[in-house]
Design a protein around this motif. Structure first.
Motif, PDB file in Angstrom:
ATOM      1  N   VAL A 132       0.838  -1.203   0.000  1.00 47.39           N
ATOM      2  CA  VAL A 132       0.000   0.000   0.000  1.00 47.39           C
ATOM      3  C   VAL A 132       0.873   1.253   0.000  1.00 47.39           C
ATOM      4  O   VAL A 132       0.596   2.224  -0.715  1.00 47.39           O
ATOM      5  N   ALA A 135       2.113   1.738  -3.388  1.00 43.99           N
ATOM      6  CA  ALA A 135       1.038   2.193  -4.270  1.00 43.99           C
ATOM      7  C   ALA A 135       0.756   3.683  -4.106  1.00 43.99           C
ATOM      8  O   ALA A 135       0.486   4.391  -5.080  1.00 43.99           O
ATOM      9  N   LYS A 136       0.830   4.175  -2.876  1.00 43.08           N
ATOM     10  CA  LYS A 136       0.473   5.569  -2.609  1.00 43.08           C
ATOM     11  C   LYS A 136       1.639   6.532  -2.814  1.00 43.08           C
ATOM     12  O   LYS A 136       1.419   7.707  -3.053  1.00 43.08           O
ATOM     13  N   ARG A 143       5.871   2.632 -11.401  1.00 45.37           N
ATOM     14  CA  ARG A 143       5.345   1.531 -10.600  1.00 45.37           C
ATOM     15  C   ARG A 143       5.818   0.164 -11.070  1.00 45.37           C
ATOM     16  O   ARG A 143       6.116  -0.712 -10.256  1.00 45.37           O
ATOM     17  N   MET A 351      -0.947  -1.907  -7.718  1.00 42.62           N
ATOM     18  CA  MET A 351      -0.589  -0.628  -7.116  1.00 42.62           C
ATOM     19  C   MET A 351      -1.463   0.505  -7.641  1.00 42.62           C
ATOM     20  O   MET A 351      -1.720   1.481  -6.939  1.00 42.62           O
ATOM     21  N   ILE A 352      -1.922   0.385  -8.898  1.00 50.33           N
ATOM     22  CA  ILE A 352      -2.825   1.390  -9.457  1.00 50.33           C
ATOM     23  C   ILE A 352      -4.234   1.216  -8.912  1.00 50.33           C
ATOM     24  O   ILE A 352      -4.888   2.150  -8.464  1.00 50.33           O
ATOM     25  N   ALA A 354      -5.280  -0.138  -6.240  1.00 49.20           N
ATOM     26  CA  ALA A 354      -5.470   0.017  -4.795  1.00 49.20           C
ATOM     27  C   ALA A 354      -6.103   1.352  -4.437  1.00 49.20           C
ATOM     28  O   ALA A 354      -6.827   1.457  -3.435  1.00 49.20           O
ATOM     29  N   SER A 355      -5.831   2.367  -5.232  1.00 50.62           N
ATOM     30  CA  SER A 355      -6.354   3.703  -4.938  1.00 50.62           C
ATOM     31  C   SER A 355      -7.656   4.003  -5.666  1.00 50.62           C
ATOM     32  O   SER A 355      -8.198   5.100  -5.541  1.00 50.62           O
ATOM     33  N   GLU A 362      -7.557   1.525   0.760  1.00 50.11           N
ATOM     34  CA  GLU A 362      -6.422   0.935   0.049  1.00 50.11           C
ATOM     35  C   GLU A 362      -5.915  -0.324   0.743  1.00 50.11           C
ATOM     36  O   GLU A 362      -5.599  -1.329   0.094  1.00 50.11           O
ATOM     37  N   MET A 366      -5.769  -4.081  -0.902  1.00 51.37           N
ATOM     38  CA  MET A 366      -4.499  -4.791  -1.026  1.00 51.37           C
ATOM     39  C   MET A 366      -4.515  -6.057  -0.177  1.00 51.37           C
ATOM     40  O   MET A 366      -3.963  -7.094  -0.577  1.00 51.37           O
TER      41      MET A 366
END
Length: 446
Positions: A132, A135-136, A143, A351-352, A354-355, A362, A366
């Motif tokens: 996470v 990802a953020k 990424r 990773m994209i 998750a948001s 998130e 995940m």
């Protein structure tokens, strides 16, 4: 303190890679070294360490709950550090359980069960929150490369740990195993503390976190109701089931059908891992681009990697029917490369995604995908081995039996490719390698 909305530079990504390497160091001792000790030195049934490893995967069904905990506070670092501490404790207790088995088998097994539960919880907490945080805090244009770096460092952690521990463990004693495991656990926690210090920022304020605190089951239902999250969960499960089903049968296949010695089959596993790294690097380079040009999208690499994995397994099917003379090493390398390409592209997509959807979920997303992966890994290894046993008993010949199993696994990858294509078709622009220049407009680089 760095602003929470800023992006990590390459050094920050490498710091998180050290955390992943530290995590892998403890896990490889528990799932590989201790596995061998229980079977060889203690002469216990192989199903015991197999059950313990399966238990640590099963416990990771808690990943959504652990991710939800980090969502509430808005910070991931405490969950990474805390997870690593629990993981290290689990590793030490597992070594202590093995030592206890020499005098009291039942008590040692009971302690090992507790230890592997802690190992599963620790991996779930640290691994979920680490993803996470990536990802953020990683520029969308980086990424795929970030995922490759972090996973390559985890593999390096595997390799270095096995080499160093292997050298220090001879001559074997239960006390020596306990001391080495404790040293690795302390080192892993120290690396995690140093690597994450000041990396994340403050996160959300306490008041904001409290006003947005829903019950966990409500948050989980909200995430499951999101079409993207639900479909991606199914894709992760199917693809990782196919990915892991080959793990326990590839070396026996090489030995029984092609006459490979134990040493040669072990080297074959190294060829496969080399292919995995090559596939990961290829996707990272495609995502980073050459002179500003990127090649393909995460969707293309995910679907293409699944299709290529299907083709490589179909080739192994032919190899099982052909036998000696088939280019097995080249086939296995290509299988590894295809697996690595789809895996790192899927992690980049993760990773994209998750948001996407409701904010502040998130960690739950995940965690849901991590749980699907862990369950698939636990089931896949067992299912592949069991299917090969059944096929050999029914067919009565090793080559055709393994060929049948590889053929079934190839179909799973084909299903996974279809799921990935349908998943990305809804919003293809969100699933491509984004422009680094455009992404920089959204936040500063650290």
């Amino acid at each position: 303190m760095k602003p929470s909305g800023s992006y990590l530079g390459w050094f920050g990504i490498i710091r998180l890679g050290f955390v992943q390497a530290a995590l892998g160091a403890i896990v490889v001792i528990a799932t590989s070294t201790m596995n061998r000790v229980m079977v060889v030195e203690l002469a216990l049934p192989a199903m015991l360490p197999g059950a313990l490893v399966a238990l640590h995967y099963a416990v990771q069904i808690l990943r959504p709950r652990l991710g939800f905990g980090s969502d509430i506070g808005g910070r991931r670092t405490p969950w990474i550090v805390g997870g690593m501490a629990v993981l290290g404790l689990g590793g030490v207790l597992a070594a202590a359980g093995i030592a206890w088995m020499t005098s009291n088998v039942a008590a040692g097994i009971a302690l090992a069960v507790l230890a592997f539960v802690l190992i599963g919880v620790g991996v779930g907490s640290a691994g979920t929150s680490l993803l996470v945080l990536l990802a953020k805090r990683v520029d969308p244009g980086k990424r795929a490369a970030a995922a490759t770096i972090v996973w390559m460092m985890m593999i390096v952690g595997f390799v270095l740990t096995t080499v160093i521990v292997g050298a220090l463990l001879d001559p074997y004693s239960a006390k020596r195993l306990l001391m080495i495991t404790a040293a690795v656990a302390v080192a892993a926690l120290a690396i995690t503390l140093l690597a994450t210090a000041g990396l994340e920022g403050q996160g959300r304020s306490t008041g904001e976190a409290e006003t947005e605190k829903p019950p966990f089951m409500k948050a989980l239902r909200e995430v499951w109701a999101e079409s993207r999250a639900r479909r991606f969960t199914i894709f992760v499960f199917v693809s990782m089931l196919a990915y892991s089903a080959q793990d326990l049968i590839l070396e026996p296949f090489a030995g029984s059908v092609f006459g490979f010695t134990p040493g040669a089959s072990t080297k074959l596993a190294g060829v496969q891992h080399g292919g995995v790294l090559a596939g990961m690097i290829l996707v990272a380079l495609a995502g980073t681009g050459w002179r500003g040009r990127r090649f393909g999208s995460l969707q293309t690499w995910t679907v293409g990697g699944c299709v290529a994995s299907c083709a490589a397994l179909l080739a192994l099917t032919v190899g099982g029917l052909t036998g000696i003379g088939w280019p097995l090493k080249e086939n296995v390398f290509l299988l590894g490369a295809a697996n690595g390409a789809f895996a790192v592209a899927a992690i980049g997509s993760m990773m994209i995604y998750a948001s996407e959807g409701r904010a502040g979920r998130e960690g739950v997303r995940m965690g849901l995908w991590g749980a699907a992966q862990a369950i698939a890994f636990g089931l896949g290894g067992f299912a592949g081995a069991a299917a090969s046993d059944v096929a050999r008993a029914v067919i009565g010949a090793d080559g055709p039996a393994y060929a049948l199993v590889f053929g079934l696994e190839s179909l799973l990858f084909l299903v996974a490719a279809r799921l990935a294509a349908r998943l990305s078709a809804a919003q293809p622009s969100r699933h491509s390698f984004p422009s680094t220049a455009g992404a920089q407009l959204a936040g500063q680089k650290v």
